[in-house]
Design an enzyme around this catalytic site. Structure first.
Site, PDB file in Angstrom:
ATOM      1  N   ALA A  26       0.859  -1.182   0.000  1.00 57.21           N
ATOM      2  CA  ALA A  26       0.000   0.000   0.000  1.00 57.21           C
ATOM      3  C   ALA A  26       0.895   1.231   0.000  1.00 57.21           C
ATOM      4  O   ALA A  26       1.570   1.514   0.993  1.00 57.21           O
ATOM      5  CB  ALA A  26      -0.897  -0.009   1.238  1.00 57.21           C
ATOM      6  N   SER A  28       1.424   5.200  -0.221  1.00 56.98           N
ATOM      7  CA  SER A  28       0.808   6.517  -0.085  1.00 56.98           C
ATOM      8  C   SER A  28       1.573   7.586  -0.842  1.00 56.98           C
ATOM      9  O   SER A  28       1.073   8.702  -1.019  1.00 56.98           O
ATOM     10  CB  SER A  28       0.738   6.906   1.395  1.00 56.98           C
ATOM     11  OG  SER A  28       2.053   7.138   1.887  1.00 56.98           O
ATOM     12  N   GLY A  30       4.535   8.535   0.337  1.00 57.58           N
ATOM     13  CA  GLY A  30       5.467   9.044   1.337  1.00 57.58           C
ATOM     14  C   GLY A  30       6.700   8.179   1.445  1.00 57.58           C
ATOM     15  O   GLY A  30       6.813   7.124   0.805  1.00 57.58           O
ATOM     16  N   ASP A  32       7.817   6.330   3.970  1.00 62.15           N
ATOM     17  CA  ASP A  32       7.689   5.056   4.684  1.00 62.15           C
ATOM     18  C   ASP A  32       7.255   3.917   3.755  1.00 62.15           C
ATOM     19  O   ASP A  32       7.927   2.893   3.650  1.00 62.15           O
ATOM     20  CB  ASP A  32       6.703   5.190   5.848  1.00 62.15           C
ATOM     21  CG  ASP A  32       7.137   6.226   6.864  1.00 62.15           C
ATOM     22  OD1 ASP A  32       8.354   6.334   7.102  1.00 62.15           O
ATOM     23  OD2 ASP A  32       6.268   6.926   7.411  1.00 62.15           O
ATOM     24  N   SER A  33       6.124   4.095   3.082  1.00 63.76           N
ATOM     25  CA  SER A  33       5.643   3.027   2.200  1.00 63.76           C
ATOM     26  C   SER A  33       6.556   2.854   0.988  1.00 63.76           C
ATOM     27  O   SER A  33       6.683   1.748   0.456  1.00 63.76           O
ATOM     28  CB  SER A  33       4.210   3.306   1.755  1.00 63.76           C
ATOM     29  OG  SER A  33       4.095   4.549   1.101  1.00 63.76           O
ATOM     30  N   CYS A 120     -10.271   4.946   8.457  1.00 65.60           N
ATOM     31  CA  CYS A 120      -9.694   4.737   7.128  1.00 65.60           C
ATOM     32  C   CYS A 120      -8.933   3.412   7.075  1.00 65.60           C
ATOM     33  O   CYS A 120      -9.076   2.633   6.130  1.00 65.60           O
ATOM     34  CB  CYS A 120      -8.765   5.895   6.772  1.00 65.60           C
ATOM     35  SG  CYS A 120      -8.031   5.781   5.134  1.00 65.60           S
ATOM     36  N   GLY A 144       3.570   0.763   5.336  1.00 67.96           N
ATOM     37  CA  GLY A 144       4.660   1.492   5.976  1.00 67.96           C
ATOM     38  C   GLY A 144       4.343   1.924   7.394  1.00 67.96           C
ATOM     39  O   GLY A 144       5.023   2.803   7.939  1.00 67.96           O
ATOM     40  N   CYS A 217      -5.664  13.551   6.292  1.00 66.68           N
ATOM     41  CA  CYS A 217      -5.247  13.968   4.960  1.00 66.68           C
ATOM     42  C   CYS A 217      -6.189  14.963   4.308  1.00 66.68           C
ATOM     43  O   CYS A 217      -5.771  15.764   3.482  1.00 66.68           O
ATOM     44  CB  CYS A 217      -5.074  12.746   4.063  1.00 66.68           C
ATOM     45  SG  CYS A 217      -6.575  11.743   3.877  1.00 66.68           S
TER      46      CYS A 217
END
Length: 380
Positions: A26, A28, A30, A32-33, A120, A144, A217
């Site tokens: 998954a 995003s 950013g 981390d992912s 979410c 992430g 978000c």
């Protein structure tokens, strides 16, 4: 390898080669992912990146640089291209609005303080997206998030991240045992976010220095009230600010402009002791204020409990646990008394201030990093 010998487990826990293990990441957009996807691709896994378009990034609700807005979709796609794995963008706008944004607005109108990021994860990412991953014949889905999945004697367990300052367990308490068996969190063991950014630099990712996105978000600059006004114009109706005895102290421009525990911006002067928002009454359009002592809460009613313990929740009359009633506060000692499989009452050893309906109450093992689930605080 001899026929009777079991292949060793790969880093995701499967007894086969990484190349034979498909994992949906998954993404995003950013850091981390992106690091998760790059890391797994470098290890040789069959990686498929998926990014959700959660809202119209040209609309007023969205903000530049927000999670899953236009720039983030571009960044996720670029990482996939650089690392050589397929990437898909799925339109989840209607699902996100129905499952997250509308409830966020309605909860605020009801005088609660909602946490849309939890909904979410629960209703979109770990439900619909997870099913999409299965439709793509993936062995697992990786994210992430800073949280750990550890194998215990009774199966996968949810544990807090190694870096307490990055731990996201408060936002993931509603992860079910079935979901946990399918999910992987490759960053949860890292000592700090600096380690994640170092990995991003190692993989040559353009997002290595990208700033972290804010939690909510679709809320521009943290201005909840402006979002609620767009979604529910009636929420800005004026009313009275009253004390605990109902005496009118001032006027306000909408209950949505206030939160439990708020002190500043009440427009009440000339008092010896400061007053705080202790209750919101949307039906009467009243903001109720009182002394700080009125904010202290010892008993917390909880509903929609997701229990991750080894024994059934109702197998005991009391559970000694630690709880977190806000994401910014550390776990505190408490007693959980189940009322049913999904409801209960939490008694805090030390009263907490600002406990608000709509917030999550997350359960922790007081003697380890394990998360026992949690529930939603309600008015009782």
């Amino acid at each position: 390898m001899p026929l009777d010998q079991t292949p060793p487990l790969n880093s995701l826990g499967f007894a086969k080669a990484p190349a034979d293990t498909r994992v949906v990441v998954a993404m995003s957009g950013g850091v981390d992912s992106s690091v998760v996807a790059a890391m797994l691709a470098e290890e040789g896994y069959d990686v498929v990146g998926v990014t959700l378009q959660l809202y119209d990034h040209g609309a007023a609700l969205a903000k530049k640089g927000a999670c899953c807005a236009g720039i983030d979709i571009h960044d996720a796609r670029r990482v996939a291209e650089d690392m050589g794995f397929p990437h898909y963008v799925l339109d989840y706008e209607n699902v996100f609005k129905d499952a997250v944004i509308d409830e966020f607005a309605d909860s605020y109108l009801g005088g609660a303080t909602p946490v849309p990021c939890i909904r979410c994860n629960e209703r979109v990412k770990f439900k619909d997206l997870l099913e999409t991953a299965k439709d793509l014949d993936a062995d697992c889905m990786a994210t992430g998030h800073y949280i750990q999945r550890k194998m215990g004697p009774n199966g996968p367990e949810l544990h807090a991240a190694a870096d307490a300052s990055r731990d996201q367990s408060y936002f993931l308490f509603s992860t079910t045992p079935e979901q946990l068996s399918y999910l992987r969190f490759p960053l949860g063991h890292l000592p700090s976010k600096d380690d994640t950014r170092a990995l991003a630099a190692k993989y040559g990712l353009g997002v290595a220095l990208k700033p972290d996105s804010q939690d909510i978000c679709f809320v521009p600059n943290g201005d909840y009230a402006s979002v609620i006004r767009k979604l529910r114009p009636e929420a800005a109706d004026p009313g009275n600010i009253v004390d605990m005895d109902g005496n009118v102290l001032a006027r306000h421009d909408g209950v949505i402009n206030y939160t439990i525990g708020q002190r500043r911006g009440l427009g009440i002067g000339g008092l010896v002791d400061p007053l705080y928002v202790v209750k919101l009454d949307p039906e009467r359009k009243e903001v109720v204020v009182g002394p700080k002592a009125m904010l202290a809460t010892r008993t917390v009613p909880v509903k929609e409990i997701n229990w991750l313990g080894d024994e059934p929740l109702t197998s005991r009359k009391e559970w000694p646990i630690a709880v977190r009633v806000r994401s910014t506060r550390p776990p505190q000692d408490a007693i959980l008394r189940p009322l049913s499989e999904t409801t209960g009452e939490v008694e805090l050893v030390t009263p907490e201030e600002g406990v608000s309906p709509g917030q999550a109450c997350v359960f922790y093992d007081p003697d380890s990093s394990r998360i026992f689930g949690g529930g939603w605080i309600h008015k009782g």
